[in-house]
Design an enzyme around this catalytic site. Structure first.
Site, short mmCIF file in Angstrom:
data_model
loop_
_atom_site.label_atom_id
_atom_site.label_comp_id
_atom_site.label_asym_id
_atom_site.label_seq_id
_atom_site.Cartn_x
_atom_site.Cartn_y
_atom_site.Cartn_z
N GLY A 58 0.83 -1.20 0.00
CA GLY A 58 0.00 0.00 0.00
C GLY A 58 0.86 1.24 0.00
O GLY A 58 2.06 1.17 0.32
N CYS A 85 5.58 -6.06 1.47
CA CYS A 85 5.82 -4.62 1.49
C CYS A 85 5.08 -3.96 2.66
O CYS A 85 5.38 -4.26 3.81
CB CYS A 85 5.40 -4.05 0.13
N TYR A 86 4.09 -3.12 2.41
CA TYR A 86 3.35 -2.51 3.52
C TYR A 86 2.79 -3.60 4.44
O TYR A 86 2.76 -3.45 5.66
CB TYR A 86 2.21 -1.65 2.98
N HIS A 179 8.52 -7.46 -4.02
CA HIS A 179 7.25 -7.90 -4.62
C HIS A 179 7.39 -9.22 -5.37
O HIS A 179 7.81 -9.24 -6.52
CB HIS A 179 6.74 -6.82 -5.58
N GLU A 181 5.08 -10.91 -6.63
CA GLU A 181 4.03 -11.06 -7.64
C GLU A 181 4.39 -10.49 -9.00
O GLU A 181 3.74 -10.77 -9.99
CB GLU A 181 2.71 -10.44 -7.13
N SER A 233 -21.74 -9.48 -28.05
CA SER A 233 -21.11 -8.40 -28.83
C SER A 233 -20.04 -8.93 -29.76
O SER A 233 -19.60 -8.24 -30.67
CB SER A 233 -20.47 -7.40 -27.87
N GLY A 234 -19.60 -10.16 -29.51
CA GLY A 234 -18.47 -10.68 -30.28
C GLY A 234 -17.16 -10.46 -29.54
O GLY A 234 -16.13 -10.97 -29.93
N GLY A 235 -17.19 -9.71 -28.45
CA GLY A 235 -16.01 -9.53 -27.62
C GLY A 235 -15.74 -10.78 -26.79
O GLY A 235 -16.57 -11.69 -26.75
N VAL A 236 -14.58 -10.80 -26.14
CA VAL A 236 -14.17 -12.01 -25.42
C VAL A 236 -15.17 -12.39 -24.30
O VAL A 236 -15.61 -13.54 -24.22
CB VAL A 236 -12.77 -11.81 -24.77
N ASP A 237 -15.53 -11.42 -23.48
CA ASP A 237 -16.32 -11.76 -22.30
C ASP A 237 -17.71 -12.30 -22.66
O ASP A 237 -18.12 -13.35 -22.18
CB ASP A 237 -16.45 -10.55 -21.36
N SER A 238 -18.41 -11.58 -23.53
CA SER A 238 -19.76 -12.07 -23.85
C SER A 238 -19.70 -13.37 -24.65
O SER A 238 -20.57 -14.23 -24.53
CB SER A 238 -20.60 -11.00 -24.57
N SER A 239 -18.63 -13.56 -25.42
CA SER A 239 -18.49 -14.81 -26.17
C SER A 239 -18.29 -15.99 -25.23
O SER A 239 -18.87 -17.07 -25.42
CB SER A 239 -17.31 -14.75 -27.13
N LYS A 379 -9.42 -11.50 -16.42
CA LYS A 379 -9.45 -11.63 -17.89
C LYS A 379 -8.66 -12.84 -18.38
O LYS A 379 -9.10 -13.56 -19.27
CB LYS A 379 -8.87 -10.35 -18.50
#
Ligand code: XMP
Length: 523
Positions: A58, A85-86, A179, A181, A233-239, A379
């Protein structure tokens, strides 16, 4: 069926930009993890029953009054803790150690010496010199722990930060000032792996195949035999939602695909081909180009255009939806970062909030319940799930495309003629990006139509035609972006092809603006 949420890591966020990255690393290693704000209620933490807790970084200083602290329940639960870290500093302070403030911030690569024998760094080193082990890490500190709490030993050190890591083997508490990550910490993944697998004892249950299985069961339980509607929509998420729901509930799903005339070349046919023809998903295609373009006549202000397009979308979608009788559920492709961001914006804890462009304003009178099967996924997890569900790689790893489509890539007033020209130019750019193997090296690439004319010569003929600009960026989060350093021969090929093949274009420019201060889209 295995409960893939049963073993889980709780991540408490103190406002670091890296917190989501920690959750992603943990999940990539196969363990479910969720992010909550640092002031999570004690009882909630107890009820959550995590197998381990990560206190993330943070921007604040532990030495300042009223700076955030981990809730007491974190230390009462008797589960392993990793402070980063924090998170390490607040753990040190809360357990009786000391943290000193410093105005000097050290940020970047560091070589740290590992100390002692800890389960966290077991068999991990990048270099061994004179019998001593070193790690290359991404360090970030201003303040530092100057005195460890009782029962702790040093885990790692550097000259400027003698306690760069600490641990209490008996309690399974670990703290690192660097870090793990971020990929710059070369062995970061192994370190996180040691924490969640060996120290917390979690198995790798969180895999794309199991997530799908789990979501299918949940969707079936939620939906029963009722009908679900999805805006595709043809986008990744809705597909991915379409593919998942189709697998879960088959014909109970109806998708509505709105062709608004602002799509890329062949987009509409490709969506229909894939979902309706190949997968047998019920898709209603609404050919509404004329309606959208009609409403856009005379509108040149970018925000106004967005509003017109958004409202028209809702109108059309609503109209199509009411034709389907007895729909109880509306499916949406909301993903986990959207959930975190909207939670953070409600509590005012977000340091940076990306505006979230999903369809927001469906009319209240639709009275449908939401089905959001991607709500807990990042994602990259959605993409892996898409591949697992059989969607083609090119669809799952395609660049994002904004909701208002070509509407924000045609500067000023949108006209059908401009859309057609732009579609051709854009298709050439995409084709060559693929040919040169550069498509996946860029995060987003497209052509912008500029409504100005410029002189050119083709053959012996003078040509007075439109100007377009190519735009290609590299970015991780779309909040900052660098213009892509595309090879000259690629740019040359694209510009030659556009000018030769698209008669109405006489000049091609390349946009070399980074974000900020420029945005990715031109409007
Ligand atoms: P900017 O232009 O703000 O874009 O740097 C960041 C990302 O957001 C996308 N974008 C939109 N997506 N509706 C959307 O669905 C919009 O109105 C919109 N505006 C920008 C843009 O394509 C980029 O990926």
């Amino acid at each position: 069926m295995t409960d893939i949420h049963a073993q889980r890591i709780l991540i408490l966020d103190f406002g670091s930009q890296y917190t989501q990255l920690i959750a992603r690393r943990v999940r990539e290693l196969g363990v479910f993890s969720e992010i909550r704000a640092w002031d999570m209620d004690d009882q909630e933490i107890i009820d959550y029953a995590p197998h381990g807790i990560i206190l993330a970084g943070g921007p604040e200083s532990v030495t300042e009054e009223n700076s955030p602290r981990a809730p007491q329940a974190v230390f009462d639960l008797n589960v392993p803790i990793l402070g980063i870290c924090y998170g390490m500093q607040t753990m040190a302070e809360q357990l009786g150690g000391k943290v000193e403030a410093s105005n000097l911030r050290e940020f970047g690569y560091a070589r740290i010496k590992t100390e002692g024998t800890s389960a966290l760094l077991k068999d991990i080193s990048d270099h061994v010199e004179n019998g001593e082990k070193f790690l290359d890490v991404w360090m970030s500190h201003g303040d530092k722990v100057t005195q460890m709490p009782a029962g702790f030993e040093i885990l790692a050190s550097t000259e400027s930060c003698p306690i760069a890591g600490m641990f209490n083997a008996e309690k399974n508490y670990y703290g690192v000032q660097f870090h793990p990550e971020v990929t710059h910490t070369l062995q970061g993944e192994r370190l996180v792996g040691h924490f969640i697998h060996e120290i917390c004892g979690c198995e790798s249950l969180w895999t794309p195949a199991k997530i799908i299985e789990d979501q299918i069961a949940r969707v079936r339980a939620q939906v029963g035999d009722k009908k679900v509607l999805l805006g595709l929509s043809g986008g990744v998420d809705s597909s991915v939602v379409a593919a998942l729901l189709h697998k879960a509930i088959g014909d109970q799903l109806t998708c509505v695909f709105v062709d608004n005339g602002l799509l890329r070349k062949n987009e509409g046919d490709a969506v229909m081909d894939m979902f309706a023809d190949n997968m047998g998903v019920k898709v209603i295609r609404s050919d509404s180009a004329d309606l959208f373009l009609g409403k856009l006549v005379g509108v040149s202000d970018p925000e106004q255009k967005r509003k017109v397009i958004g409202n028209t979308f809702i109108e059309v979608f609503d109209e199509e939806a009411t034709k389907i009788k007895d729909v109880h559920f509306l499916a949406q492709g909301t993903i986990y970062p959207d959930v975190i961001e909207s939670a953070a914006s409600k509590t005012g804890k977000a340091h940076v909030i990306k505006s979230h462009h999903n369809v927001g304003g469906l009319p209240d009178d639709m009275k449908m319940e939401l089905v959001e099967p991607l709500r807990e996924l990042f994602k990259d997890e959605v993409r892996k799930m898409g591949l697992e569900l059989g969607l083609p790689y090119d669809m799952v790893y395609r660049h994002p495309f904004p909701g208002p489509g070509l509407g924000v890539r045609i500067l000023g007033e949108v006209k059908k003629e401009y859309c057609e020209i732009l579609r051709e130019a854009d298709a050439i750019f995409m084709e060559e990006l693929h040919n040169f193997d550069w498509y996946h090296k860029t995060s987003q690439a497209f052509v912008v139509f500029l409504p100005v004319k410029s002189v050119g010569v083709v053959g012996d003929q003078r040509r007075y035609q439109w100007v377009v600009s190519l735009r290609a960026v590299e970015t991780i989060d779309f909040m900052t972006a660098r213009w892509a350093h595309l090879p000259y021969d690629l740019l040359e090929k694209v510009s030659n092809r556009i000018i030769n093949e698209v008669e109405q274009i006489s000049r091609v420019a390349y946009d070399v603006s980074s974000k900020p201060p420029a945005t990715i889209e031109w409007e």
